[in-house]
Scaffold this active site. Structure first.
Site, PDB file in Angstrom:
ATOM      1  N   GLU A   1      -0.527  -9.275  -0.672  1.00  0.00           N
ATOM      2  CA  GLU A   1      -1.066  -8.671   0.564  1.00  0.00           C
ATOM      3  C   GLU A   1      -2.250  -7.767   0.218  1.00  0.00           C
ATOM      4  O   GLU A   1      -2.354  -6.616   0.645  1.00  0.00           O
ATOM      5  CB  GLU A   1       0.006  -7.907   1.342  1.00  0.00           C
ATOM      6  CG  GLU A   1      -0.358  -7.697   2.815  1.00  0.00           C
ATOM      7  CD  GLU A   1       0.726  -6.963   3.574  1.00  0.00           C
ATOM      8  OE1 GLU A   1       1.728  -7.604   3.932  1.00  0.00           O
ATOM      9  OE2 GLU A   1       0.568  -5.751   3.821  1.00  0.00           O
TER      10      GLU A   1
ATOM     11  N   ARG B   1       2.946   8.196   9.076  1.00  0.00           N
ATOM     12  CA  ARG B   1       2.702   9.580   8.685  1.00  0.00           C
ATOM     13  C   ARG B   1       1.578  10.214   9.511  1.00  0.00           C
ATOM     14  O   ARG B   1       1.682  11.340   9.967  1.00  0.00           O
ATOM     15  CB  ARG B   1       2.324   9.586   7.198  1.00  0.00           C
ATOM     16  CG  ARG B   1       2.447  10.879   6.491  1.00  0.00           C
ATOM     17  CD  ARG B   1       2.273  10.635   5.004  1.00  0.00           C
ATOM     18  NE  ARG B   1       3.475  10.089   4.404  1.00  0.00           N
ATOM     19  CZ  ARG B   1       4.422  10.813   3.844  1.00  0.00           C
ATOM     20  NH1 ARG B   1       4.304  12.119   3.804  1.00  0.00           N
ATOM     21  NH2 ARG B   1       5.487  10.257   3.314  1.00  0.00           N
TER      22      ARG B   1
ATOM     23  N   HIS C   1       6.671   5.234  13.125  1.00  0.00           N
ATOM     24  CA  HIS C   1       7.009   6.010  11.923  1.00  0.00           C
ATOM     25  C   HIS C   1       5.824   6.515  11.122  1.00  0.00           C
ATOM     26  O   HIS C   1       5.996   7.304  10.204  1.00  0.00           O
ATOM     27  CB  HIS C   1       7.876   5.167  10.978  1.00  0.00           C
ATOM     28  CG  HIS C   1       7.080   4.137  10.221  1.00  0.00           C
ATOM     29  ND1 HIS C   1       6.737   2.931  10.762  1.00  0.00           N
ATOM     30  CD2 HIS C   1       6.544   4.154   8.971  1.00  0.00           C
ATOM     31  CE1 HIS C   1       6.034   2.238   9.885  1.00  0.00           C
ATOM     32  NE2 HIS C   1       5.887   2.945   8.782  1.00  0.00           N
TER      33      HIS C   1
ATOM     34  N   GLU D   1      -2.062   5.059   3.024  1.00  0.00           N
ATOM     35  CA  GLU D   1      -1.992   3.650   2.624  1.00  0.00           C
ATOM     36  C   GLU D   1      -3.356   3.028   2.351  1.00  0.00           C
ATOM     37  O   GLU D   1      -3.502   2.191   1.459  1.00  0.00           O
ATOM     38  CB  GLU D   1      -1.247   2.839   3.690  1.00  0.00           C
ATOM     39  CG  GLU D   1       0.253   3.122   3.772  1.00  0.00           C
ATOM     40  CD  GLU D   1       0.601   4.368   4.564  1.00  0.00           C
ATOM     41  OE1 GLU D   1      -0.317   5.013   5.120  1.00  0.00           O
ATOM     42  OE2 GLU D   1       1.795   4.719   4.630  1.00  0.00           O
TER      43      GLU D   1
ATOM     44  N   ASP E   1       0.784  -1.239   0.000  1.00  0.00           N
ATOM     45  CA  ASP E   1       0.000   0.000   0.000  1.00  0.00           C
ATOM     46  C   ASP E   1       0.814   1.287   0.000  1.00  0.00           C
ATOM     47  O   ASP E   1       0.349   2.330   0.437  1.00  0.00           O
ATOM     48  CB  ASP E   1      -0.892  -0.005   1.249  1.00  0.00           C
ATOM     49  CG  ASP E   1      -0.094  -0.297   2.518  1.00  0.00           C
ATOM     50  OD1 ASP E   1       1.125  -0.062   2.505  1.00  0.00           O
ATOM     51  OD2 ASP E   1      -0.686  -0.750   3.514  1.00  0.00           O
TER      52      ASP E   1
ATOM     53  N   HIS F   1      13.288   5.070  12.517  1.00  0.00           N
ATOM     54  CA  HIS F   1      13.056   5.304  11.083  1.00  0.00           C
ATOM     55  C   HIS F   1      13.880   6.522  10.650  1.00  0.00           C
ATOM     56  O   HIS F   1      14.158   7.412  11.461  1.00  0.00           O
ATOM     57  CB  HIS F   1      11.562   5.563  10.889  1.00  0.00           C
ATOM     58  CG  HIS F   1      11.103   5.512   9.468  1.00  0.00           C
ATOM     59  ND1 HIS F   1      11.325   6.548   8.582  1.00  0.00           N
ATOM     60  CD2 HIS F   1      10.423   4.566   8.768  1.00  0.00           C
ATOM     61  CE1 HIS F   1      10.796   6.232   7.405  1.00  0.00           C
ATOM     62  NE2 HIS F   1      10.248   5.036   7.493  1.00  0.00           N
TER      63      HIS F   1
HETATM   64  C1  UD1 Z   1       6.661   4.675   3.594  1.00  0.00           C
HETATM   65  C2  UD1 Z   1       5.265   4.163   3.279  1.00  0.00           C
HETATM   66  C3  UD1 Z   1       4.663   3.484   4.505  1.00  0.00           C
HETATM   67  C4  UD1 Z   1       5.586   2.432   5.055  1.00  0.00           C
HETATM   68  C5  UD1 Z   1       6.957   2.990   5.282  1.00  0.00           C
HETATM   69  C6  UD1 Z   1       7.875   1.861   5.663  1.00  0.00           C
HETATM   70  C7  UD1 Z   1       4.103   5.599   1.659  1.00  0.00           C
HETATM   71  C8  UD1 Z   1       3.068   6.639   1.453  1.00  0.00           C
HETATM   72  N1  UD1 Z   1       4.380   5.266   2.932  1.00  0.00           N
HETATM   73  O1  UD1 Z   1       6.535   5.666   4.586  1.00  0.00           O
HETATM   74  O2  UD1 Z   1       3.442   2.866   4.124  1.00  0.00           O
HETATM   75  O3  UD1 Z   1       5.053   1.993   6.290  1.00  0.00           O
HETATM   76  O4  UD1 Z   1       7.446   3.591   4.059  1.00  0.00           O
HETATM   77  O5  UD1 Z   1       8.965   2.264   6.403  1.00  0.00           O
HETATM   78  O6  UD1 Z   1       4.625   5.087   0.705  1.00  0.00           O
HETATM   79  N2  UD1 Z   1      14.253   8.214   4.538  1.00  0.00           N
HETATM   80  C9  UD1 Z   1      15.616   8.164   4.400  1.00  0.00           C
HETATM   81  N3  UD1 Z   1      16.197   6.972   4.026  1.00  0.00           N
HETATM   82  C10 UD1 Z   1      15.465   5.848   3.823  1.00  0.00           C
HETATM   83  C11 UD1 Z   1      14.074   5.913   3.961  1.00  0.00           C
HETATM   84  C12 UD1 Z   1      13.477   7.096   4.321  1.00  0.00           C
HETATM   85  O7  UD1 Z   1      16.323   9.140   4.596  1.00  0.00           O
HETATM   86  O8  UD1 Z   1      16.062   4.821   3.494  1.00  0.00           O
HETATM   87  C13 UD1 Z   1      13.615   9.490   4.963  1.00  0.00           C
HETATM   88  C14 UD1 Z   1      13.614  10.545   3.858  1.00  0.00           C
HETATM   89  O9  UD1 Z   1      13.847  11.792   4.441  1.00  0.00           O
HETATM   90  C15 UD1 Z   1      12.175  10.481   3.346  1.00  0.00           C
HETATM   91  C16 UD1 Z   1      11.416  10.158   4.629  1.00  0.00           C
HETATM   92  O10 UD1 Z   1      12.266   9.258   5.337  1.00  0.00           O
HETATM   93  O11 UD1 Z   1      11.800  11.688   2.763  1.00  0.00           O
HETATM   94  C17 UD1 Z   1      10.042   9.546   4.447  1.00  0.00           C
HETATM   95  O12 UD1 Z   1      10.099   8.426   3.544  1.00  0.00           O
HETATM   96  P1  UD1 Z   1       8.753   7.997   2.726  1.00  0.00           P
HETATM   97  O13 UD1 Z   1       9.053   6.771   1.941  1.00  0.00           O
HETATM   98  O14 UD1 Z   1       8.197   9.173   1.998  1.00  0.00           O
HETATM   99  O15 UD1 Z   1       7.697   7.687   3.849  1.00  0.00           O
HETATM  100  P2  UD1 Z   1       7.733   6.625   5.015  1.00  0.00           P
HETATM  101  O16 UD1 Z   1       7.254   7.323   6.238  1.00  0.00           O
HETATM  102  O17 UD1 Z   1       9.030   5.921   5.028  1.00  0.00           O
HETATM  103  N1  UDP Z   2      12.211  -3.866  10.229  1.00  0.00           N
HETATM  104  C1  UDP Z   2      13.576  -3.937   9.933  1.00  0.00           C
HETATM  105  N2  UDP Z   2      14.437  -3.134  10.621  1.00  0.00           N
HETATM  106  C2  UDP Z   2      14.018  -2.263  11.574  1.00  0.00           C
HETATM  107  C3  UDP Z   2      12.633  -2.174  11.855  1.00  0.00           C
HETATM  108  C4  UDP Z   2      11.756  -2.990  11.148  1.00  0.00           C
HETATM  109  O1  UDP Z   2      13.977  -4.730   9.092  1.00  0.00           O
HETATM  110  O2  UDP Z   2      14.861  -1.570  12.167  1.00  0.00           O
HETATM  111  C5  UDP Z   2      11.277  -4.708   9.466  1.00  0.00           C
HETATM  112  C6  UDP Z   2      10.215  -5.438  10.256  1.00  0.00           C
HETATM  113  O3  UDP Z   2      10.649  -6.727  10.638  1.00  0.00           O
HETATM  114  C7  UDP Z   2       9.049  -5.523   9.280  1.00  0.00           C
HETATM  115  C8  UDP Z   2       9.234  -4.305   8.411  1.00  0.00           C
HETATM  116  O4  UDP Z   2      10.564  -3.821   8.634  1.00  0.00           O
HETATM  117  O5  UDP Z   2       9.174  -6.657   8.450  1.00  0.00           O
HETATM  118  C9  UDP Z   2       8.223  -3.252   8.781  1.00  0.00           C
HETATM  119  O6  UDP Z   2       8.549  -2.067   8.137  1.00  0.00           O
HETATM  120  P1  UDP Z   2       7.960  -0.683   8.583  1.00  0.00           P
HETATM  121  O7  UDP Z   2       7.556  -0.741  10.020  1.00  0.00           O
HETATM  122  O8  UDP Z   2       8.957   0.335   8.168  1.00  0.00           O
HETATM  123  O9  UDP Z   2       6.712  -0.509   7.613  1.00  0.00           O
HETATM  124  P2  UDP Z   2       5.185  -1.014   7.709  1.00  0.00           P
HETATM  125  O10 UDP Z   2       5.185  -2.485   7.910  1.00  0.00           O
HETATM  126  O11 UDP Z   2       4.558  -0.243   8.816  1.00  0.00           O
HETATM  127  O12 UDP Z   2       4.619  -0.610   6.384  1.00  0.00           O
END
Ligand code: UD1
Ligand code: UDP
Length: 388
Positions: free
Chosen positions: A117, A206, A204, A131, A95, A237
């Site tokens: 999923e 949003r 983490h 999502e 999602d 995160h």
């Molecule tokens: C996204 C997903 C969310 C998921 C999450 C998993 C959407 C709308 N949301 O949210 O469903 O639960 O990923 O973790 O797609 N960033 C880094 N390095 C990384 C990753 C993220 O610096 O490797 C920082 C960046 O500043 C980025 C911010 O995190 O702008 C947010 O990342 P983004 O993918 O937009 O949203 P998530 O909150 O990670």
């Molecule tokens: N996870 C990971 N490292 C971490 C925290 C979580 O590998 O430091 C894994 C966790 O086991 C799960 C997935 O990341 O499989 C969940 O990701 P996240 O919570 O970022 O996203 P969501 O599931 O909420 O979309």
């Protein structure tokens, strides 16, 4: 042999598509792996740990990315890749913005879309945000819906998806645990615990960003209260907004904030935790099969199975509620024992095999037996979950 294009961009999508990609490769399909790069460090670390070769990396991430940036950049990148690859089927998971971009790409190119999923719903468009809408839109576009349980299947059938295209296959998160959890695992986090019990935290979402003051204050209160006996560990995160708030509120000496863990590390540390406080989706699937009580820091969940099994409890985002429920769990052995009962609503770790069995039969033109008729929602009633 068919050309199957797998699209992911974030940590959870990769974790749950990885077993399916391996299965497709073992069956000698022509597999094309596309990473939109919505995440960077958090995903690159996992790709390196699991040695997965990526064919295309669209590098869309920016430090302050907006939802519209990710979607637009991923969509343009996927368009070009799809022209070049000309796949027989596109796979997306879950999602995220990447999921939606992959789904729209399949639509625009008129390529069949397989959604892994599928069918998770809260029916609240702002929770989780965005999502819930991403997965509903993906459901509209998808041709094949690989759904984890009968609850999620029924969501799809109620929306009018043809029963013959909905397949209950469990969740590939469970397949992944077979690759990662091992009894001889050692880690600095575990060594430093000494006699203390581990409270594992991840936050983490949003829609929780504006609630972080409440959530983190609660975690800090709990840490101070159990300073002598418990250690809080928070693999944080990389979202800068989350990091900023954490640095303000999480000050207790027994809170350790660490960089995101690799999945092998995270799963093994989860396996040694006493309790988990999280707003993560994936962790709500993994923890029940490890018997780890989870307090879910959200008002809704699209994963009612763990709540029904008793392993998960929705506690919301209020400071008082989180503190009260955490203390109850830590102080009352009976409550802890009930929540720590092992439950695995998400299958037996054969999801990837089941998905590829279905795909092979579909691609060979064999008819697939339709799943059984929907069960009324009241039969799945679960406290705290928004119904339709
Ligand atoms: C996204 C997903 C969310 C998921 C999450 C998993 C959407 C709308 N949301 O949210 O469903 O639960 O990923 O973790 O797609 N960033 C880094 N390095 C990384 C990753 C993220 O610096 O490797 C920082 C960046 O500043 C980025 C911010 O995190 O702008 C947010 O990342 P983004 O993918 O937009 O949203 P998530 O909150 O990670
Ligand atoms: N996870 C990971 N490292 C971490 C925290 C979580 O590998 O430091 C894994 C966790 O086991 C799960 C997935 O990341 O499989 C969940 O990701 P996240 O919570 O970022 O996203 P969501 O599931 O909420 O979309």
């Amino acid at each position: 042999m068919r050309k199957l294009m797998f699209v992911f961009g974030t940590r959870p999508e990769f974790i749950k598509l990885y077993p399916v990609i391996l299965e497709a490769k073992e069956r000698r399909h022509d597999v094309v792996v596309v990473n939109t790069g919505q995440h960077r460090e958090m995903l690159d670390q996992l790709l390196a740990d699991l040695h997965l070769q990526v064919d295309y990396d669209l590098k869309v991430m920016t430090r302050q990315q907006r939802l519209s940036d990710v979607l637009a950049r991923a969509l343009v990148g996927l368009d070009k890749v799809t022209d070049e690859v000309n796949p027989d089927c596109i796979f997306v998971h879950g999602d995220t913005s990447t999921t939606l971009a992959g789904s729209l790409t399949a639509l625009y190119h008129q390529v069949p879309l397989a959604h892994v999923e599928a069918g998770l719903r809260t029916f609240n468009k702002y929770s989780p945000f965005p999502e819930e809408v991403n997965r509903q839109l993906t459901g509209v576009i998808a041709d094949y819906h690989f759904t984890p349980t009968s609850v999620t299947r029924d969501n799809l059938l109620r929306e009018g998806k043809p029963a013959e295209n909905v397949f209950v296959v469990g969740n590939s998160a469970i397949d992944m645990l077979r690759f990662t959890v091992r009894s001889d695992f050692e880690h600095d986090v575990l060594r430093q615990l000494g006699d203390k019990k581990l409270i594992l935290v991840t936050v983490h979402r949003r829609e929780n960003i504006r609630e972080l003051g409440e959530i983190f204050s609660a975690i800090n209160d709990v840490a101070l209260r159990y300073q002598a006996t418990h250690q809080v560990v928070y693999p944080i995160h990389m979202n800068p907004a989350v990091r900023h708030e954490a640095s303000i509120y999480l000050t207790a000496p027994n809170i350790r904030i660490i960089e995101p863990l690799g999945t092998i590390e995270f799963h093994n540390i989860l396996d040694r935790s006493h309790i988990v406080l999280t707003d993560s989706g994936g962790i709500q699937e993994e923890a029940p099969s490890m018997g780890k009580p989870v307090l879910v820091l959200r008002d809704t969940t699209e994963r009612p199975e763990g709540v029904a099994a008793g392993t998960l409890k929705l506690v919301g985002t209020g400071r008082k509620d989180i503190v009260r429920e955490t203390c109850r769990l830590l102080d009352d052995q009976e409550v802890y024992g009930q929540m720590a009962a092992l439950a695995n609503p998400y299958g037996d770790g054969t999801t990837a095999r089941q998905i590829m069995d279905v795909m092979d039969r579909l691609m060979a033109g064999d008819p697939i037996a339709a799943p059984s008729t929907p069960v009324p929602f009241s039969d799945h009633a679960v406290v705290g979950v928004s119904g339709p």
